[in-house]
Design a protein around this motif. Structure first.
Motif, mmCIF file in Angstrom:
data_model
loop_
_atom_site.group_PDB
_atom_site.id
_atom_site.type_symbol
_atom_site.label_atom_id
_atom_site.label_comp_id
_atom_site.label_asym_id
_atom_site.label_seq_id
_atom_site.Cartn_x
_atom_site.Cartn_y
_atom_site.Cartn_z
ATOM 1 N N GLY A 61 -38.033 5.333 0.689
ATOM 2 C CA GLY A 61 -38.987 6.075 1.522
ATOM 3 C C GLY A 61 -39.849 5.153 2.370
ATOM 4 O O GLY A 61 -40.103 5.439 3.546
ATOM 5 N N ARG A 62 -40.297 4.031 1.799
ATOM 6 C CA ARG A 62 -41.112 3.069 2.561
ATOM 7 C C ARG A 62 -40.300 2.420 3.683
ATOM 8 O O ARG A 62 -40.787 2.237 4.790
ATOM 9 C CB ARG A 62 -41.663 1.978 1.642
ATOM 10 C CG ARG A 62 -42.902 2.351 0.885
ATOM 11 C CD ARG A 62 -43.576 1.147 0.248
ATOM 12 N NE ARG A 62 -42.672 0.279 -0.486
ATOM 13 C CZ ARG A 62 -42.285 0.465 -1.746
ATOM 14 N NH1 ARG A 62 -42.715 1.509 -2.419
ATOM 15 N NH2 ARG A 62 -41.469 -0.393 -2.333
ATOM 16 N N ILE A 63 -39.060 2.062 3.379
ATOM 17 C CA ILE A 63 -38.219 1.403 4.374
ATOM 18 C C ILE A 63 -37.941 2.339 5.551
ATOM 19 O O ILE A 63 -37.944 1.925 6.708
ATOM 20 C CB ILE A 63 -36.897 0.922 3.732
ATOM 21 C CG1 ILE A 63 -37.174 -0.200 2.729
ATOM 22 C CG2 ILE A 63 -35.893 0.471 4.796
ATOM 23 C CD1 ILE A 63 -36.015 -0.496 1.788
ATOM 24 N N CYS A 64 -37.711 3.620 5.249
ATOM 25 C CA CYS A 64 -37.303 4.586 6.281
ATOM 26 C C CYS A 64 -38.469 5.335 6.921
ATOM 27 O O CYS A 64 -38.330 5.850 8.030
ATOM 28 C CB CYS A 64 -36.345 5.618 5.682
ATOM 29 S SG CYS A 64 -34.809 4.906 5.091
ATOM 30 N N GLY A 65 -39.591 5.434 6.231
ATOM 31 C CA GLY A 65 -40.711 6.245 6.695
ATOM 32 C C GLY A 65 -41.187 5.886 8.085
ATOM 33 O O GLY A 65 -41.433 4.725 8.385
ATOM 34 N N GLY A 66 -41.290 6.893 8.944
ATOM 35 C CA GLY A 66 -41.804 6.709 10.294
ATOM 36 C C GLY A 66 -40.834 6.012 11.236
ATOM 37 O O GLY A 66 -41.208 5.649 12.343
ATOM 38 N N LYS A 67 -39.603 5.798 10.791
ATOM 39 C CA LYS A 67 -38.637 5.089 11.623
ATOM 40 C C LYS A 67 -37.491 6.018 12.003
ATOM 41 O O LYS A 67 -37.182 6.968 11.318
ATOM 42 C CB LYS A 67 -38.105 3.877 10.883
ATOM 43 C CG LYS A 67 -39.203 2.875 10.574
ATOM 44 C CD LYS A 67 -38.665 1.629 9.964
ATOM 45 C CE LYS A 67 -39.795 0.672 9.700
ATOM 46 N NZ LYS A 67 -40.194 0.675 8.315
ATOM 47 N N ARG A 68 -36.873 5.699 13.092
ATOM 48 C CA ARG A 68 -35.651 6.395 13.508
ATOM 49 C C ARG A 68 -34.500 5.731 12.757
ATOM 50 O O ARG A 68 -34.487 4.516 12.596
ATOM 51 C CB ARG A 68 -35.478 6.244 15.015
ATOM 52 C CG ARG A 68 -34.340 7.022 15.569
ATOM 53 C CD ARG A 68 -34.554 7.302 17.053
ATOM 54 N NE ARG A 68 -33.416 8.010 17.572
ATOM 55 C CZ ARG A 68 -33.202 9.297 17.410
ATOM 56 N NH1 ARG A 68 -34.055 10.019 16.736
ATOM 57 N NH2 ARG A 68 -32.138 9.875 17.906
ATOM 58 N N LEU A 69 -33.551 6.531 12.303
ATOM 59 C CA LEU A 69 -32.426 5.998 11.547
ATOM 60 C C LEU A 69 -31.165 6.001 12.395
ATOM 61 O O LEU A 69 -30.910 6.933 13.152
ATOM 62 C CB LEU A 69 -32.180 6.835 10.286
ATOM 63 C CG LEU A 69 -33.341 6.949 9.305
ATOM 64 C CD1 LEU A 69 -32.928 7.768 8.092
ATOM 65 C CD2 LEU A 69 -33.869 5.586 8.889
ATOM 66 N N HIS A 70 -30.398 4.953 12.244
ATOM 67 C CA HIS A 70 -29.077 4.886 12.861
ATOM 68 C C HIS A 70 -28.072 4.844 11.718
ATOM 69 O O HIS A 70 -28.168 3.976 10.844
ATOM 70 C CB HIS A 70 -28.928 3.648 13.739
ATOM 71 C CG HIS A 70 -27.542 3.487 14.257
ATOM 72 N ND1 HIS A 70 -27.030 4.285 15.254
ATOM 73 C CD2 HIS A 70 -26.545 2.657 13.897
ATOM 74 C CE1 HIS A 70 -25.779 3.946 15.482
ATOM 75 N NE2 HIS A 70 -25.462 2.954 14.674
ATOM 76 N N VAL A 71 -27.131 5.772 11.693
ATOM 77 C CA VAL A 71 -26.145 5.856 10.623
ATOM 78 C C VAL A 71 -24.759 5.562 11.175
ATOM 79 O O VAL A 71 -24.334 6.179 12.155
ATOM 80 C CB VAL A 71 -26.153 7.253 9.959
ATOM 81 C CG1 VAL A 71 -25.067 7.361 8.903
ATOM 82 C CG2 VAL A 71 -27.517 7.553 9.365
ATOM 83 N N ALA A 72 -24.090 4.603 10.541
ATOM 84 C CA ALA A 72 -22.680 4.350 10.834
ATOM 85 C C ALA A 72 -21.906 5.084 9.745
ATOM 86 O O ALA A 72 -21.723 4.578 8.638
ATOM 87 C CB ALA A 72 -22.390 2.855 10.812
ATOM 88 N N ALA A 73 -21.506 6.326 10.053
ATOM 89 C CA ALA A 73 -20.856 7.181 9.061
ATOM 90 C C ALA A 73 -19.471 6.645 8.717
ATOM 91 O O ALA A 73 -18.709 6.262 9.587
ATOM 92 C CB ALA A 73 -20.754 8.606 9.578
ATOM 93 N N ARG A 74 -19.190 6.630 7.429
ATOM 94 C CA ARG A 74 -17.859 6.239 6.949
ATOM 95 C C ARG A 74 -17.091 7.457 6.481
ATOM 96 O O ARG A 74 -15.876 7.464 6.516
ATOM 97 C CB ARG A 74 -17.987 5.223 5.830
ATOM 98 C CG ARG A 74 -18.623 3.937 6.349
ATOM 99 C CD ARG A 74 -18.526 2.861 5.322
ATOM 100 N NE ARG A 74 -19.131 1.656 5.817
ATOM 101 C CZ ARG A 74 -18.453 0.545 6.046
ATOM 102 N NH1 ARG A 74 -17.162 0.507 5.858
ATOM 103 N NH2 ARG A 74 -19.075 -0.517 6.484
ATOM 104 N N ARG A 75 -17.834 8.480 6.007
ATOM 105 C CA ARG A 75 -17.222 9.732 5.566
ATOM 106 C C ARG A 75 -18.211 10.855 5.831
ATOM 107 O O ARG A 75 -19.411 10.671 5.721
ATOM 108 C CB ARG A 75 -16.941 9.725 4.057
ATOM 109 C CG ARG A 75 -15.744 8.935 3.632
ATOM 110 C CD ARG A 75 -15.397 9.186 2.171
ATOM 111 N NE ARG A 75 -16.481 8.947 1.235
ATOM 112 C CZ ARG A 75 -16.728 7.798 0.625
ATOM 113 N NH1 ARG A 75 -15.979 6.758 0.878
ATOM 114 N NH2 ARG A 75 -17.715 7.686 -0.221
ATOM 115 N N ALA A 76 -17.691 12.018 6.155
ATOM 116 C CA ALA A 76 -18.515 13.221 6.291
ATOM 117 C C ALA A 76 -17.870 14.300 5.440
ATOM 118 O O ALA A 76 -16.647 14.440 5.432
ATOM 119 C CB ALA A 76 -18.606 13.661 7.742
ATOM 120 N N GLY A 77 -18.709 15.013 4.705
ATOM 121 C CA GLY A 77 -18.187 16.046 3.830
ATOM 122 C C GLY A 77 -18.835 17.385 4.100
ATOM 123 O O GLY A 77 -19.528 17.563 5.112
ATOM 124 N N PRO A 78 -18.626 18.311 3.191
ATOM 125 C CA PRO A 78 -19.169 19.657 3.378
ATOM 126 C C PRO A 78 -20.691 19.687 3.312
ATOM 127 O O PRO A 78 -21.310 18.794 2.740
ATOM 128 C CB PRO A 78 -18.544 20.444 2.229
ATOM 129 C CG PRO A 78 -18.233 19.419 1.184
ATOM 130 C CD PRO A 78 -17.916 18.157 1.932
#
Length: 169
Positions: A61-78
């Motif tokens: 939560g501290r690392i991500c809080g207030g930041k925009r996230l960039h995700v390099a997806a490896r798998r997507a599921g339901p």
């Protein structure tokens, strides 16, 4: 994609824009956001209730809080379940150091030269996750885990920490 909350050390609830989700606008999606869960690729963090589980969740939560996230997806599921590498991007507020240089004396766990931070790498470096031995991983994650073990940080302070795949409440 915006960070909403850390569900555990290795699972993040995020809000995808409708275009990111490739889905039609849903009436329940506030301000055009579709909720999704991203599981961090290559790591396993202690479960909530397990020793260091709360610390891993709080750190994510501290690392991500207030930041925009960039995700390099490896798998997507339901149901919006995504597995991927996640980078928390510095927003560059006026006067904020986004160089990635350590000005706090606390180290740059998982930080790149631009100040952006790979969440999975940071958690392993902090001793709050294992590299996932049950699936594909990277040499860098294994190396970071070995370094955290040698330095006895986080869960590696314990004599024999139990990985989440073997832990039972």
């Amino acid at each position: 994609m915006v960070f909403l909350e850390a569900l555990s050390g290795d699972a993040l609830r995020v809000g995808l824009s409708v275009s990111e989700a490739h889905a039609p606008e849903r009436s329940g999606a506030a301000v055009g956001r579709v909720p999704a869960v991203v599981y961090l690729w290559g790591i396993q963090a202690p479960r909530p209730g397990q020793p260091f589980g709360a610390a891993a969740t709080e750190a994510a939560g501290r690392i991500c809080g207030g930041k925009r996230l960039h995700v390099a997806a490896r798998r997507a599921g339901p149901e919006g379940r995504i597995t991927g590498s996640v980078v928390a991007e510095e927003t560059g507020s006026p006067g904020e150091d986004t160089t990635g240089k350590d000005t706090t004396g606390k180290g740059n766990a998982g930080k790149g030269s631009s100040g952006n931070q790979d969440v999975g790498r940071a958690l392993i470096r902090l001793g709050l996750a294992w590299q996932d031995q049950r699936g594909p991983s990277s040499a860098q994650l294994r190396s970071l885990e070995q370094e955290a073990r040698r330095e006895e940080v986080g869960l590696w302070q314990q004599e024999a920490p139990t990985p989440p795949w073997a832990w039972r409440e």
